[in-house]
Design a protein around this motif. Structure first.
Motif, PDB file in Angstrom:
ATOM      1  N   ILE A   1      32.315  36.279  27.996  1.00 47.53           N
ATOM      2  CA  ILE A   1      32.602  37.280  29.032  1.00 47.53           C
ATOM      3  C   ILE A   1      34.039  37.091  29.509  1.00 47.53           C
ATOM      4  O   ILE A   1      34.501  35.957  29.655  1.00 47.53           O
ATOM      5  CB  ILE A   1      31.654  37.082  30.256  1.00 47.53           C
ATOM      6  N   VAL A   2      34.733  38.194  29.752  1.00 40.48           N
ATOM      7  CA  VAL A   2      36.111  38.117  30.233  1.00 40.48           C
ATOM      8  C   VAL A   2      36.240  38.950  31.511  1.00 40.48           C
ATOM      9  O   VAL A   2      35.895  40.133  31.518  1.00 40.48           O
ATOM     10  CB  VAL A   2      37.108  38.664  29.185  1.00 40.48           C
ATOM     11  N   ARG A   3      36.715  38.318  32.562  1.00 43.60           N
ATOM     12  CA  ARG A   3      37.063  39.063  33.778  1.00 43.60           C
ATOM     13  C   ARG A   3      38.347  39.821  33.463  1.00 43.60           C
ATOM     14  O   ARG A   3      39.297  39.218  32.955  1.00 43.60           O
ATOM     15  CB  ARG A   3      37.275  38.083  34.920  1.00 43.60           C
ATOM     16  N   SER A   4      38.404  41.108  33.716  1.00 36.57           N
ATOM     17  CA  SER A   4      39.537  41.880  33.209  1.00 36.57           C
ATOM     18  C   SER A   4      39.749  43.147  34.038  1.00 36.57           C
ATOM     19  O   SER A   4      38.989  43.442  34.958  1.00 36.57           O
ATOM     20  CB  SER A   4      39.270  42.255  31.745  1.00 36.57           C
ATOM     21  N   TRP A   5      40.782  43.893  33.661  1.00 37.93           N
ATOM     22  CA  TRP A   5      41.075  45.178  34.271  1.00 37.93           C
ATOM     23  C   TRP A   5      40.737  46.293  33.292  1.00 37.93           C
ATOM     24  O   TRP A   5      41.124  46.225  32.119  1.00 37.93           O
ATOM     25  CB  TRP A   5      42.565  45.286  34.609  1.00 37.93           C
ATOM     26  N   ILE A   6      40.026  47.325  33.782  1.00 43.23           N
ATOM     27  CA  ILE A   6      39.805  48.515  32.965  1.00 43.23           C
ATOM     28  C   ILE A   6      40.311  49.719  33.753  1.00 43.23           C
ATOM     29  O   ILE A   6      40.463  49.647  34.977  1.00 43.23           O
ATOM     30  CB  ILE A   6      38.320  48.711  32.570  1.00 43.23           C
ATOM     31  N   TYR A   7      40.555  50.821  33.053  1.00 40.95           N
ATOM     32  CA  TYR A   7      41.003  52.034  33.734  1.00 40.95           C
ATOM     33  C   TYR A   7      39.872  53.052  33.715  1.00 40.95           C
ATOM     34  O   TYR A   7      39.320  53.359  32.658  1.00 40.95           O
ATOM     35  CB  TYR A   7      42.254  52.615  33.055  1.00 40.95           C
ATOM     36  N   THR A   8      39.511  53.566  34.888  1.00 43.39           N
ATOM     37  CA  THR A   8      38.395  54.506  35.008  1.00 43.39           C
ATOM     38  C   THR A   8      38.889  55.799  35.670  1.00 43.39           C
ATOM     39  O   THR A   8      40.061  55.918  36.028  1.00 43.39           O
ATOM     40  CB  THR A   8      37.269  53.910  35.879  1.00 43.39           C
ATOM     41  N   ASP A   9      37.968  56.733  35.867  1.00 40.68           N
ATOM     42  CA  ASP A   9      38.321  57.986  36.563  1.00 40.68           C
ATOM     43  C   ASP A   9      38.857  57.709  37.967  1.00 40.68           C
ATOM     44  O   ASP A   9      39.594  58.516  38.533  1.00 40.68           O
ATOM     45  CB  ASP A   9      37.093  58.900  36.675  1.00 40.68           C
ATOM     46  N   ASP A  10      38.474  56.563  38.537  1.00 43.13           N
ATOM     47  CA  ASP A  10      38.922  56.206  39.892  1.00 43.13           C
ATOM     48  C   ASP A  10      40.140  55.286  39.884  1.00 43.13           C
ATOM     49  O   ASP A  10      40.497  54.706  40.913  1.00 43.13           O
ATOM     50  CB  ASP A  10      37.786  55.518  40.655  1.00 43.13           C
ATOM     51  N   GLY A  11      40.764  55.127  38.715  1.00 40.29           N
ATOM     52  CA  GLY A  11      41.946  54.260  38.620  1.00 40.29           C
ATOM     53  C   GLY A  11      41.592  52.875  38.105  1.00 40.29           C
ATOM     54  O   GLY A  11      40.521  52.647  37.519  1.00 40.29           O
ATOM     55  N   TRP A  12      42.506  51.928  38.294  1.00 46.17           N
ATOM     56  CA  TRP A  12      42.310  50.559  37.792  1.00 46.17           C
ATOM     57  C   TRP A  12      41.249  49.839  38.609  1.00 46.17           C
ATOM     58  O   TRP A  12      41.231  49.941  39.837  1.00 46.17           O
ATOM     59  CB  TRP A  12      43.616  49.769  37.887  1.00 46.17           C
ATOM     60  N   LYS A  13      40.379  49.106  37.901  1.00 46.21           N
ATOM     61  CA  LYS A  13      39.427  48.265  38.633  1.00 46.21           C
ATOM     62  C   LYS A  13      39.114  47.024  37.811  1.00 46.21           C
ATOM     63  O   LYS A  13      39.225  47.029  36.574  1.00 46.21           O
ATOM     64  CB  LYS A  13      38.151  49.035  38.967  1.00 46.21           C
ATOM     65  N   GLU A  14      38.755  45.955  38.510  1.00 47.48           N
ATOM     66  CA  GLU A  14      38.398  44.708  37.822  1.00 47.48           C
ATOM     67  C   GLU A  14      36.939  44.786  37.390  1.00 47.48           C
ATOM     68  O   GLU A  14      36.104  45.358  38.085  1.00 47.48           O
ATOM     69  CB  GLU A  14      38.652  43.507  38.728  1.00 47.48           C
ATOM     70  N   SER A  15      36.674  44.219  36.219  1.00 47.90           N
ATOM     71  CA  SER A  15      35.328  44.327  35.649  1.00 47.90           C
ATOM     72  C   SER A  15      35.068  43.133  34.736  1.00 47.90           C
ATOM     73  O   SER A  15      36.004  42.519  34.225  1.00 47.90           O
ATOM     74  CB  SER A  15      35.243  45.630  34.845  1.00 47.90           C
ATOM     75  N   GLU A  16      33.792  42.824  34.532  1.00 47.92           N
ATOM     76  CA  GLU A  16      33.443  41.807  33.531  1.00 47.92           C
ATOM     77  C   GLU A  16      33.149  42.510  32.224  1.00 47.92           C
ATOM     78  O   GLU A  16      32.347  43.446  32.168  1.00 47.92           O
ATOM     79  CB  GLU A  16      32.226  40.995  33.989  1.00 47.92           C
ATOM     80  N   MET A  17      33.813  42.080  31.146  1.00 46.55           N
ATOM     81  CA  MET A  17      33.663  42.710  29.837  1.00 46.55           C
ATOM     82  C   MET A  17      33.293  41.674  28.793  1.00 46.55           C
ATOM     83  O   MET A  17      33.605  40.491  28.931  1.00 46.55           O
ATOM     84  CB  MET A  17      34.987  43.381  29.429  1.00 46.55           C
ATOM     85  N   PRO A  18      32.623  42.126  27.705  1.00 46.99           N
ATOM     86  CA  PRO A  18      32.358  41.192  26.608  1.00 46.99           C
ATOM     87  C   PRO A  18      33.676  40.753  25.956  1.00 46.99           C
ATOM     88  O   PRO A  18      34.677  41.476  26.020  1.00 46.99           O
ATOM     89  CB  PRO A  18      31.528  42.027  25.614  1.00 46.99           C
ATOM     90  N   ALA A  19      33.678  39.575  25.335  1.00 44.73           N
ATOM     91  CA  ALA A  19      34.856  39.163  24.541  1.00 44.73           C
ATOM     92  C   ALA A  19      35.146  40.254  23.510  1.00 44.73           C
ATOM     93  O   ALA A  19      34.220  40.881  22.987  1.00 44.73           O
ATOM     94  CB  ALA A  19      34.580  37.828  23.860  1.00 44.73           C
ATOM     95  N   PRO A  20      36.416  40.524  23.226  1.00 47.75           N
ATOM     96  CA  PRO A  20      36.764  41.695  22.422  1.00 47.75           C
ATOM     97  C   PRO A  20      36.653  41.461  20.908  1.00 47.75           C
ATOM     98  O   PRO A  20      36.572  40.327  20.444  1.00 47.75           O
ATOM     99  CB  PRO A  20      38.224  41.943  22.807  1.00 47.75           C
ATOM    100  N   ASP A  21      36.686  42.581  20.167  1.00 48.88           N
ATOM    101  CA  ASP A  21      36.796  42.493  18.700  1.00 48.88           C
ATOM    102  C   ASP A  21      38.200  42.037  18.311  1.00 48.88           C
ATOM    103  O   ASP A  21      38.388  41.287  17.364  1.00 48.88           O
ATOM    104  CB  ASP A  21      36.559  43.876  18.056  1.00 48.88           C
ATOM    105  N   ILE A  22      39.193  42.567  19.065  1.00 46.64           N
ATOM    106  CA  ILE A  22      40.601  42.345  18.737  1.00 46.64           C
ATOM    107  C   ILE A  22      41.346  41.906  19.990  1.00 46.64           C
ATOM    108  O   ILE A  22      41.139  42.471  21.070  1.00 46.64           O
ATOM    109  CB  ILE A  22      41.268  43.650  18.222  1.00 46.64           C
ATOM    110  N   VAL A  23      42.210  40.898  19.853  1.00 47.90           N
ATOM    111  CA  VAL A  23      43.114  40.514  20.951  1.00 47.90           C
ATOM    112  C   VAL A  23      44.544  40.825  20.521  1.00 47.90           C
ATOM    113  O   VAL A  23      44.989  40.375  19.462  1.00 47.90           O
ATOM    114  CB  VAL A  23      43.008  39.004  21.287  1.00 47.90           C
ATOM    115  N   ASN A  24      45.234  41.621  21.336  1.00 53.87           N
ATOM    116  CA  ASN A  24      46.666  41.814  21.145  1.00 53.87           C
ATOM    117  C   ASN A  24      47.362  40.892  22.137  1.00 53.87           C
ATOM    118  O   ASN A  24      47.303  41.107  23.345  1.00 53.87           O
ATOM    119  CB  ASN A  24      47.055  43.273  21.390  1.00 53.87           C
ATOM    120  N   ASN A  25      48.001  39.855  21.618  1.00 51.72           N
ATOM    121  CA  ASN A  25      48.632  38.844  22.460  1.00 51.72           C
ATOM    122  C   ASN A  25      50.018  39.335  22.891  1.00 51.72           C
ATOM    123  O   ASN A  25      50.939  39.373  22.085  1.00 51.72           O
ATOM    124  CB  ASN A  25      48.739  37.529  21.672  1.00 51.72           C
ATOM    125  N   ARG A  26      50.137  39.716  24.182  1.00 50.96           N
ATOM    126  CA  ARG A  26      51.426  40.156  24.709  1.00 50.96           C
ATOM    127  C   ARG A  26      51.933  39.184  25.785  1.00 50.96           C
ATOM    128  O   ARG A  26      52.653  39.580  26.708  1.00 50.96           O
ATOM    129  CB  ARG A  26      51.320  41.577  25.272  1.00 50.96           C
TER     130      ARG A  26
END
Length: 459
Positions: free
Chosen positions: A149-174
């Motif tokens: 699980i990754v605590r992260s930021w997602i973008y929704t209809d209400d703007g940016w919000k913090e959310s818990e998401m599954p570990a991703p398929d792909i990581v782009n390291n920036r």
């Protein structure tokens, strides 16, 4: 006609209308993939796995899931995702789920949580939406003990919000610093998600200048692009290079944005002039002999390791040196391609061309036309030579450096005779310094990044 990795609307319905372990899927999808009806298959979204029953629905070009299931997957209420069924494993996969690893966030300004790169992050969100992918953004401090699980930021209809998401398929390291990249949390996360979830990370490490030149020297096809270059370890190396070349450059092997570069020129007799790149301009110091020059350089070598490089007679515009930044990326079939090449002309008080040092951007064609390049060399020929060199160097990096890269910023130069030279390779190209000059809403570089993530993840 259903495509094998089609994009479908994911519709979230209330729990009383649909049990959590059941999904409704358009009948055409079920028939196309021969998904067993009423039997359990595994629903996958990044690291998320859940056994579900699939019920086909006539004339539905979508997937319907319960509110509870959507919440456990971290999904907002309305979106479109690519959907793919793997028959042998009985896995119904949604995605790709992409995690972009950035250096920092600013939770107290939720409308601009990533500071100056917030607009770039929005661009990534829009590119994912267009291609049926889902993206979130996280920092090293978001990584916890449970890498499922990754605590992260997602973008929704209400703007940016913090959310818990599954570990991703792909990581782009920036990540923008080696300290963050080499931190225990980041290295553990990349290792564990790769092992447990087959997560693939690209642009997984910074490149040192000495590492690049040593690796590319092994490739006979690339040596013609390489100025003479060594890791500066001793007085004898400095003396030999200054004896051989009228001008040499000392470049911090871990430097960026032109910081800390020293240009050394031989004057009359035994004396030398060193020009230091500073944010205010060029600082010039003259040394009466090599011993005094080395004493000054060696005091800096206690904290900075330098690459010493042959000075080149670069093309100039009005006495200002010009170089070129090629952005090279892997595309939807995993092949290197040129996204853009721009010319960068140094500012009036500087000998380096970075925008952070007052440099200006122009097209290759415009810069070559205004420059002192020898007559008789065409703009088209010059552009083709730069493109060919950038592609060959990117392939050489892949072949000779054991790390995974999906995009590279390759800095090239032309001398007055039209020969192409490699200056350096950047594995974390800035999203401001390398972009084409006439941009639409979503840059080609961002679209390609998502296409490559889809290629890697099988979507």
């Amino acid at each position: 006609m259903i495509k094998t990795k089609a994009k479908a609307a994911i519709q979230v319905v209330s729990a009383e209308n649909l049990p959590e372990d059941t999904i409704l899927l358009g009948e055409s999808y079920v028939k196309y993939w021969k998904i067993p009806r009423g039997q359990h298959v595994q629903l996958k979204f990044g690291a998320f796995r859940r056994n579900v029953k699939v019920i086909p629905v006539a004339r539905l070009n979508a997937m319907r899931i319960s509110q509870a299931l959507a919440e456990s997957m971290g999904l907002p209420s309305r979106l479109q995702l690519r959907i793919h069924y793997k028959t042998a494993a009985a896995v119904l996969a949604l995605g790709p789920l992409i995690g972009v690893l950035v250096s920092r966030d600013y939770p107290r300004t939720p409308e601009k949580p990533f500071g100056s790169i917030t607009m770039f992050c929005r661009e990534v969100v829009e590119a994912c939406k267009a291609q049926g992918a889902f993206v979130y953004f996280f920092t090293p401090k978001h990584i916890g003990g449970n890498t499922d699980i990754v605590r992260s930021w997602i973008y929704t209809d209400d703007g940016w919000k913090e959310s818990e998401m599954p570990a991703p398929d792909i990581v782009n390291n920036r990540l923008t610093t080696r300290k963050l990249e080499n931190s225990e949390a980041v290295q553990r996360f990349l290792k564990e998600t790769k092992f447990h979830h087959a997560t693939i990370a690209f642009n997984e490490k910074f490149l040192d200048k000495s590492e690049v030149f040593e690796a590319l020297k092994k490739d006979a096809k690339l040596t013609r692009y390489l100025p003479e270059s060594y890791l500066l370890r001793s007085y004898s190396t400095l003396r030999a290079m200054c004896g051989k070349h009228n001008t040499v450059f000392l470049k911090p092997i871990r430097g960026s944005l032109g910081k800390g570069i020293v240009r050394i020129s031989r004057l009359d007799g035994e004396s030398y002039q060193a020009q230091y790149a500073t944010s205010a301009g060029t600082k010039k110091v003259t040394y009466s002999n090599m011993t005094k020059l080395y004493a000054s350089v060696s005091s800096k070598m206690k904290s900075v390791r330098y690459q010493i490089q042959q000075g080149l007679q670069l093309i100039e515009i009005g006495g200002r040196p010009v170089d070129f930044r090629a952005l090279v990326q892997k595309n939807a079939s995993g092949k290197w391609m040129i996204t853009s090449i721009v010319a960068r002309t140094a500012g009036s008080q500087h000998f380096v061309s970075n925008l952070a040092r007052g440099g200006t951007l122009s097209t290759v064609s415009a810069a070559v036309t205004k420059s002192n390049l020898s007559s008789g060399i065409s703009r088209l020929e010059t552009s083709n030579k730069l493109r060919s060199a950038a592609l060959q160097i990117a392939k050489g990096i892949d072949e000779h450096i054991p790390a995974h890269f999906g995009e590279l910023g390759i800095d090239l130069a032309l001398d007055k005779s039209g020969r192409v030279w490699l200056l350096e390779v950047n594995s974390k190209p800035s999203k401001n310094d390398n972009t084409p000059l006439n941009e639409g809403k979503i840059r080609p570089s961002v679209r390609l990044m998502i296409q490559y993530a889809r290629f890697l993840s099988g979507f």
